[in-house]
Design an enzyme around this catalytic site. Sequence first.
Site: not given
Ligand code: EPZ
Length: 419
Positions: A22-23, A116, A121, A305, A397
């Site tokens: 998915k990701n 969410c 996020r 995850d 999802r």
């Molecule tokens: C991706 O989300 C995945 N989703 C998530 O999987 C996964 O948990 C996550 O990466 C971490 O591995 C998809 O790929 C669609 P991040 P993403 O940006 O990209 C902070 C699932 O269950 N952050 O790596 O949104 C954020 O708040 C889902 O399949 C900022 O502060 O995650 C978090 O604490 C859930 N500012 C951390 O970084 C930003 O601009 C990691 O978020 C971006 C992120």
Amino acid sequence: MDKLIIKGGTRLKGSVTISGSKNASLPICIAALLAPGASTISNVPELRDITTTAKLLGSLGAVVERNGSTLRIDAKTINTVEATYDLVKTMRASVLVLGPLLARFGRARVSLPGGCAIGARPIDQHLKGLKAMGAEIRLEHGYVEAIAKKQLKGERINFDISTVGGTEHMLMTAVLAKGETILENAAREPEIVDLADCLNQMGAKIEGAGTDTIHIQGVNGLLPTAYEVMPDRIEAGTFMVAAAITGGNVNINSMRLEHLDALCFKLQDAGVEITNKDGVVQVKGPRRPQAVNIRTRPYPGFPTDMQAQFMALMCVADGASVISENIFENRFMHVSELQRFGADITIEGKTATVKGVKKLSGAPVMATDLRASASLVLAGLVADNITEVSRIYHLDRGYEHLETKLSGLGASIERVQEP
Ligand code: EPZ
């Protein structure tokens, strides 16, 4: 709304095949926007988030046709650069269309994704990167408006935090910028490598994906391509835990074990036997798992995850396990539901202490987010009597036909419509 009815106590046995990621599928389908023509993306799982992505691309003017696990995305004609709230609010990853639309058409307007269940996020790192490349960014009425008066320019972008989406977003934008972009402190997840491989097949010049420093030489344009998405490592990890928690013996096909080193080490510490023979991963669960501590970290650390699923396993372990969630600020929503099974869990800030119990008892529980749902199903597989998991639209999802695959391994699980 549907629910799952699970009768616990069966040791899973047999073989299961993992679906596409998915990701990885989400950014790769969005990357098709960069090329004026039809790309064919295969091994795409049939999930709600993919359907949402197809709708989103269609709303922009692309022609999207699905044939089983293959999506044909023709982005020759894009007639709007606006992604509306009603689509973005159902799937946060929609925000990734901002950069590609900006890079190809010079402007884009995308609803802010909002938070969410698992956390706020924010997308500040995404916007920081776009501004660095010369975009004018305006936030108004819940939308991000981005304008590039002239071609975006390559820049050094140093992320304040390792962000998967932010890294993917900048990859898909820098490929059409003028000159070189260097992403520092980039995320290293396998899904990013998959996206970079697809973009390079489209004519991009990306080096270093999978490391924390990625170099992108901008090109004048990209061509459509045919690409097969990698297997879903989180679905694979979930089935590894399913075999472990039920004391089963499961062969998992079409997964890449090297994508789950951190999880494997922890499962082996818990007494799980894992062998990789000719591309088939065999997982044998112990009579009772040993308690193991975990800390979630960006890849190659223990994946956030998989935290909820691993916690379910620790609920029946011999001993106490300390689980710390270091990526998201609110990713313990599954704890109160696991406690309904009789699990002994206490939370202190971002750390949960799980004291293993000999037996869980089946109960009606409610899914709150995607991976929390999976942990409740896993607990139900091993709990006494009957478990009912409601609100499983969360599960849909991210897991393709989960109950069918589990039934194929001998689990007593069925989906019923809730009145
Ligand atoms: C991706 O989300 C995945 N989703 C998530 O999987 C996964 O948990 C996550 O990466 C971490 O591995 C998809 O790929 C669609 P991040 P993403 O940006 O990209 C902070 C699932 O269950 N952050 O790596 O949104 C954020 O708040 C889902 O399949 C900022 O502060 O995650 C978090 O604490 C859930 N500012 C951390 O970084 C930003 O601009 C990691 O978020 C971006 C992120």
